[in-house]
Scaffold this motif. Sequence first.
Motif, short mmCIF file in Angstrom:
data_model
loop_
_atom_site.label_atom_id
_atom_site.label_comp_id
_atom_site.label_asym_id
_atom_site.label_seq_id
_atom_site.Cartn_x
_atom_site.Cartn_y
_atom_site.Cartn_z
N GLU A 189 2.50 1.82 -3.35
CA GLU A 189 1.48 2.37 -4.27
C GLU A 189 1.38 3.89 -4.03
O GLU A 189 1.36 4.69 -4.97
CB GLU A 189 0.14 1.68 -3.97
CG GLU A 189 -1.03 2.18 -4.79
CD GLU A 189 -1.28 1.28 -6.01
OE1 GLU A 189 -1.28 0.05 -5.85
OE2 GLU A 189 -1.45 1.84 -7.10
N LYS A 190 1.35 4.25 -2.76
CA LYS A 190 1.14 5.66 -2.39
C LYS A 190 2.36 6.53 -2.74
O LYS A 190 2.23 7.58 -3.35
CB LYS A 190 0.86 5.73 -0.89
CG LYS A 190 0.64 7.14 -0.34
CD LYS A 190 0.29 7.09 1.14
CE LYS A 190 0.37 8.48 1.76
NZ LYS A 190 0.27 8.41 3.22
N ARG A 245 3.91 5.27 -6.65
CA ARG A 245 2.95 5.09 -7.75
C ARG A 245 3.21 3.76 -8.48
O ARG A 245 3.29 3.73 -9.70
CB ARG A 245 3.03 6.26 -8.75
CG ARG A 245 2.92 7.64 -8.08
CD ARG A 245 3.32 8.76 -9.03
NE ARG A 245 4.61 8.55 -9.68
CZ ARG A 245 5.79 8.71 -9.07
NH1 ARG A 245 5.86 9.12 -7.82
NH2 ARG A 245 6.92 8.48 -9.73
N ALA A 249 0.83 -1.21 0.00
CA ALA A 249 0.00 0.00 0.00
C ALA A 249 0.87 1.26 0.00
O ALA A 249 0.59 2.23 -0.72
CB ALA A 249 -0.93 -0.01 1.21
N LEU A 250 1.95 1.24 0.80
CA LEU A 250 2.81 2.42 0.89
C LEU A 250 3.60 2.64 -0.39
O LEU A 250 3.90 3.77 -0.78
CB LEU A 250 3.73 2.29 2.11
CG LEU A 250 3.00 2.37 3.46
CD1 LEU A 250 3.84 1.77 4.58
CD2 LEU A 250 2.66 3.84 3.79
#
Lengths: 443, 443
Positions: A54-55, A58, A51-52
Amino acid sequence: MPHFLATADADFETRFTALLGMKREDSPDVDAAVAAIIADVRTRGDAAVIALTEKFDRLSLTPETLAFSPAEMEAEIAKVPAAERAALELAAERIRTYHARQMPKAEERWSEPTGAELGWRWTPVSAAGLYVPGGLASYPSSVLMNAIPAKVAGVERLVIACPTPGGAVNPLVLLAARLAGVDTVYRIGGAQAIAALAYGTATITPVDKITGPGNAFVAAAKRRVFGKVGIDMIAGPSEILVIADGTANPDWVAIDLLSQAEHDQSAQALLLTPDAGFAKEVVAALEKRLATLERREIAGASWRDFGTVIVTRDLSEAAALSNRVAPEHLELCVADPEALSAEITHAGAIFLGQWTPEAIGDYVGGPNHVLPTARSARFSSGLSAMDFLKRTTLARMTPEALRAIGPSAEILATSESLQAHGLSVRARLDALNCAEALKEGDA
Amino acid sequence: MPHFLATADADFETRFTALLGMKREDSPDVDAAVAAIIADVRTRGDAAVIALTEKFDRLSLTPETLAFSPAEMEAEIAKVPAAERAALELAAERIRTYHARQMPKAEERWSEPTGAELGWRWTPVSAAGLYVPGGLASYPSSVLMNAIPAKVAGVERLVIACPTPGGAVNPLVLLAARLAGVDTVYRIGGAQAIAALAYGTATITPVDKITGPGNAFVAAAKRRVFGKVGIDMIAGPSEILVIADGTANPDWVAIDLLSQAEHDQSAQALLLTPDAGFAKEVVAALEKRLATLERREIAGASWRDFGTVIVTRDLSEAAALSNRVAPEHLELCVADPEALSAEITHAGAIFLGQWTPEAIGDYVGGPNHVLPTARSARFSSGLSAMDFLKRTTLARMTPEALRAIGPSAEILATSESLQAHGLSVRARLDALNCAEALKEGDA
């Protein structure tokens, strides 16, 4: 305008002290954010890391794609041109040779007259993780400088965490990882990568030691996991200090100063020389060279804000001031660099004579380019094979040895109110005395 | 009740992993308070240190009385009984001899065929500060263990910070400071002492490196000043692991386990043995000895909460488990300790054979008793003379050497977009080529 000082000036000491204390870097306070990231990774493991990533990067990963596959590594490495590959191989070989000399004797052991034996033994850390920044500062040379000492020390499992923002990766970084013997390269970065390396996830096996540079998040995370794992240093803005006399080529000195300034606008380049005329020539050459540089904005800002020229009474005075700076890189561009070197007590690396530009040390000289920054050469050293070794002390007493030194241990234990410590010696001494008494009884 | 495990049990791996991850210490989060104290000392200097000492140690000081005067030192030291003095002198001498052997060769230097020279040089940290806790844990042995390696390394200025709550001081601590060659002893403690040592005040000259144990405030302060100065490790709760076979004396093993447990209720004592009957004998002996100890409350709590007995299939299995624990102290009370020692990869200190109780290492053995705790022997070592030395790398190129390896540096610099780095090599190579062309022109 850089800072111009002369030791003969009345206000020199005030200005020099101010220079030493000057804050060159405004680290944002990301500690709370980092604490939250580490807690998240410890709780949710892979899911948090993904998730991190992705954040912040990108990039959509799965547990299966957290690491580069062998085929992906191959494909990227194949893109490296032959000249770069050869240069990297030469660098790797020279770094390996230099660091192999740092290996201490695996075991030292000696006996005392009482038969007691003392010594120690060196063993490697089992697993190490290297952080490699992504984007512009993703340097293949840093991969070699971190990974090779680990392999020389005998580290069995060596992994890299390197963020690939938007999926972009530097093929040279992967080639350097291959050349250095790295086992796995994870495409993750930031505090989440440090947390994953320190605590592990379902996919990422934790390591015992983490080294390598990084941004404020990485630095804060390393500081937080220190103790759970070993870390190298917390790197600050770097610096070069050149001591030169009139025998040096002012243009070469100018480029050497710029080679530090181009790293980062908070980098610092200092010139110390007893020759005021030479100082002027260097400054003029520097301005001329600066205008031609691609990174002239960065190098110009560094030189303007932190660049420093100090005219000293003589070379010894320059050496003494350099020791107060304790520079990361010290070039001695003087007629007799060996003599001047003998006066240097604090420096990360010394480059002797003007045929030794600092950039040689960054790539192919052999010594490590991970060096103590921000005056920390007062108390620390560059990265070495020793950073991936640890020492176990060894002691073996005999009954005779215990009889000789045990009573002193008992006295000290008692004085420290540590009764069981004393008893552990006393019980053995009593047994010895008993055995002796029995023997005498027999006689 | 201590933990009883057997490797043959079905749930062993689960229980052992839980043991490894067990949190033994609840450090209060004092970080915000410590940050405020450090900021206060940096702003108000002596005034802050004095106010905080008044507050925490109920002691009124002035800048003049921050340090013990020579007369005060004399008066306290005179109180030490002769037996304690002799024991401390023996310990100091043995610690000095052991640590002197750790000193590396001051300089290593070698030449390459091109004439290039490489190497490194070791130099001591200039000034070090040792933290010595006050009150019950004010151990003279720790003074020796921290101060002597510093003096052996060649540290010029060595100071101690030791709080004296209500004015109480342990004369043995001052004698140990004297024997070890400490210059100044400040009667200050806590985070304020660490801040004063790191940043200095009008009265206290800052140091370059801070070592020594302390409470949560001291640990948090050391973590915060790390980078500004060097620090040793952040000490956690300590542990002893004894591997014993049926040849060992169960009573001796029991006392050795208790000698760790009596330190602290979060200390941990572990016994690993392939002999289930022997394990029972040790536990019985331990309970008997425990009842006689002055510190039975502390030792009993440690043994109850963290004490661990593991019956293994054989000694090799015990060694493998010990490596996963990476204990601070490891006793090998077995018939052939040397053979078993060869299987140990992670431990702070090994005590070979049952004539070597751990307490010998705490006081008079010679090796350092400041050792990596809380499993950090996986990546770090006990305190040594090396902790007060730092390495400066040396490189000296010749024109020939630069011609041989410079082009590779230039290629790598270019690949990293560090143009000035490449130019610093190129300018010199161009000059060489030019000189050559001129020479050829002459011929």
